[in-house]
Scaffold this motif. Structure first.
Motif, mmCIF file in Angstrom:
data_model
loop_
_atom_site.group_PDB
_atom_site.id
_atom_site.type_symbol
_atom_site.label_atom_id
_atom_site.label_comp_id
_atom_site.label_asym_id
_atom_site.label_seq_id
_atom_site.Cartn_x
_atom_site.Cartn_y
_atom_site.Cartn_z
ATOM 1 N N ILE A 193 5.899 1.609 -7.020
ATOM 2 C CA ILE A 193 4.833 2.075 -7.897
ATOM 3 C C ILE A 193 3.576 1.267 -7.576
ATOM 4 C CG2 ILE A 193 4.035 2.280 -10.295
ATOM 5 C CD1 ILE A 193 6.454 4.031 -9.744
ATOM 6 N N LYS A 194 2.471 1.965 -7.360
ATOM 7 C CA LYS A 194 1.186 1.286 -7.158
ATOM 8 C C LYS A 194 0.389 1.402 -8.443
ATOM 9 C CE LYS A 194 -2.973 1.047 -4.361
ATOM 10 N NZ LYS A 194 -3.788 1.689 -3.320
ATOM 11 N N LEU A 195 -0.080 0.267 -8.940
ATOM 12 C CA LEU A 195 -0.917 0.248 -10.124
ATOM 13 C C LEU A 195 -2.364 0.499 -9.717
ATOM 14 C CD1 LEU A 195 0.640 -2.878 -11.872
ATOM 15 C CD2 LEU A 195 1.394 -0.485 -11.943
ATOM 16 N N GLY A 199 -3.480 5.125 -14.276
ATOM 17 C CA GLY A 199 -3.795 4.826 -12.887
ATOM 18 C C GLY A 199 -2.604 4.543 -11.994
ATOM 19 N N GLY A 200 -1.381 4.621 -12.504
ATOM 20 C CA GLY A 200 -0.186 4.373 -11.694
ATOM 21 C C GLY A 200 0.145 5.560 -10.803
ATOM 22 N N SER A 201 0.804 5.276 -9.674
ATOM 23 C CA SER A 201 1.212 6.343 -8.767
ATOM 24 C C SER A 201 2.411 5.898 -7.940
ATOM 25 C CB SER A 201 0.054 6.717 -7.824
ATOM 26 O OG SER A 201 -0.299 5.606 -7.022
ATOM 27 N N MET A 252 0.342 -2.425 -26.251
ATOM 28 C CA MET A 252 0.949 -2.542 -24.946
ATOM 29 C C MET A 252 0.771 -1.213 -24.213
ATOM 30 S SD MET A 252 4.722 -3.960 -23.869
ATOM 31 C CE MET A 252 5.084 -4.243 -25.550
ATOM 32 N N LYS A 253 0.466 -1.273 -22.920
ATOM 33 C CA LYS A 253 0.164 -0.081 -22.142
ATOM 34 C C LYS A 253 1.128 0.009 -20.959
ATOM 35 C CE LYS A 253 -3.908 -0.339 -20.466
ATOM 36 N NZ LYS A 253 -5.288 -0.259 -19.957
ATOM 37 N N ASN A 254 1.625 1.222 -20.667
ATOM 38 C CA ASN A 254 2.502 1.444 -19.516
ATOM 39 C C ASN A 254 1.620 1.687 -18.286
ATOM 40 O OD1 ASN A 254 4.283 2.295 -17.580
ATOM 41 N ND2 ASN A 254 5.477 3.582 -18.963
ATOM 42 N N LEU A 255 1.495 0.677 -17.445
ATOM 43 C CA LEU A 255 0.605 0.748 -16.291
ATOM 44 C C LEU A 255 1.115 1.651 -15.183
ATOM 45 C CD1 LEU A 255 -0.294 -3.050 -16.071
ATOM 46 C CD2 LEU A 255 -1.629 -1.209 -17.134
ATOM 47 N N ALA A 256 2.391 2.042 -15.226
ATOM 48 C CA ALA A 256 2.976 2.894 -14.188
ATOM 49 C C ALA A 256 2.554 4.357 -14.314
ATOM 50 C CB ALA A 256 4.505 2.800 -14.240
#
Length: 141
Positions: free
Chosen positions: A52-54, A10-12, A1-5
């Motif tokens: 949060i933008k992925l 790449g999260g911002s 599992m990956k934290n996309l934030a």
């Protein structure tokens, strides 16, 4: 599992309504240091939120937030919205927040809840998915 934030994935921070001062800036949400937090400005009215933008349109299944400390400044109610384009948002979570510090996790597919500080997880273990590139965390009371 990956934290996309997280920035590594790449999260911002796309937008936020206010911040108290530079030491409690919204950008602190992207830092794994538990001593760094975000405070909305004390004179800004509720609701307050951050978005949060992925990195790209992603399949997400779990979202959550970490509330630091126990005090009367903690939010009491949260809504979490998702969007594919950053313009139209769908509310997926509308929940009271227990007055305690710690993780508050919301499974978007009916699974158990999981989180760290600001987490948006992808995973391969469930059948349902939500497509989004923007996730809005709104504190309404």
């Amino acid at each position: 599992m990956k934290n996309l934030a997280m920035p590594d994935n790449g999260g911002s921070i796309h937008f936020f309504t206010s911040q108290y001062h530079h030491e409690s800036r919204c950008l602190n949400l992207m830092n794994r240091d538990p001593c760094l937090v975000w405070f909305s400005h004390n004179l800004a009215p509720l609701p307050q939120h951050f978005i949060i933008k992925l990195q790209k349109l992603s399949q997400i299944k779990r979202v959550g937030i970490y509330i630091h400390g126990e005090n009367n400044q903690n939010p009491k109610h949260i809504q979490i919205h998702v969007s594919k384009d950053g313009n139209e948002y769908n509310k997926l979570v509308d929940a009271e927040i227990e007055q305690r510090s710690g993780d508050f996790l919301y499974d978007l597919c009916g699974m158990n809840q999981i989180i760290e500080k600001v987490n948006i997880f992808d995973t391969n273990e469930n059948k349902e998915e939500i497509s989004a590139q923007y996730v809005k965390f709104e504190f309404v009371s």
